[in-house]
Design a protein around this motif. Sequence first.
Motif: not given
Length: 229
Positions: A81-97
């Motif tokens: 489902h389209d939650g934060v963890t799914k998005q974190l799965g596509k988030t990598n080095a260089g991005a920010s939290l």
Amino acid sequence: MNQTKEPMPAYTVQILESSFLNHDVKRFIVEKPEGYHFIPGQATDVAINLPEWKDQLRPFTFISLNDAPYLEFAVKIYDEHDGVTKQLGKTNAGASLILHDPFGTIHYKGPGIFIAAGAGLTPFLAIFRELYHHKMLQGNTLILSNKTSEDIIYPEELIKMLGANFINVFTREGVIGFIDRRIDRRYLVETIRDFSGNFYICGPDLFVKEISGYLLSLGASADTLVFEK
Ligand SMILES: Cc1cc2nc3c(=O)[nH]c(=O)nc-3n(C[C@H](O)[C@H](O)[C@H](O)COP(=O)(O)OP(=O)(O)OC[C@H]3O[C@@H](n4cnc5c(N)ncnc54)[C@H](O)[C@@H]3O)c2cc1C
């Protein structure tokens, strides 16, 4: 800016490294804000620093040593489902939290038995790493429940740190040499001799509720149970 005046300080940090630890758990190494300090076992609310995600806060637990110059998280990715963890799965080095202040009631208060399910291991991993680092881990036991052996995160490190005091329970896989069942009342009766020590419990809400109930019914007292409230 004086951050102490903010009701909830927020820290924008860069992701320095990211990689999958297994099929659905992803590790993130992120910058550590200056002066940032947590107690092993604590978590913080995390958001992805993108316009459409920055208001979606989800709690994740620090698993790095407090002395480390970075912060580490292990995040179970829910791809269905389209939650934060799914998005974190596509988030990598260089991005920010965006991180907030540490919070949480899971703290080490002495040797005991740690009972975790799945990603509920993370606060205990932080505690074990800190204790191991200070050569104080002796006398602690981990009972870890996962669906299969593929789901364990950091298995080699857990074996190195805990040796025979690392007990795996698999709910969905027959693996020779391991116990294939659920942690239920009977399992606790068979596995634990002494219910007078400390118990640390972490996992899905129902898991924590059930295990706490079993332990209390087997003689543990409420003030020896540590879990996230
Ligand atoms: C104090 C604390 C510390 C934590 N530390 C960690 C940690 O270190 N690592 C970690 O991996 N997790 C940790 N968690 C759990 C983590 O916060 C959640 O997994 C995360 O918030 C899920 O965010 P999400 O937006 O992807 O899912 P959400 O949308 O918030 O959904 C949450 C849950 O609902 C279920 N769900 C909701 N909708 C659907 C759907 N449509 N289909 C299928 N399932 C659905 C999912 O199974 C998921 O478990 C921690 C939780 C707490 C309270």
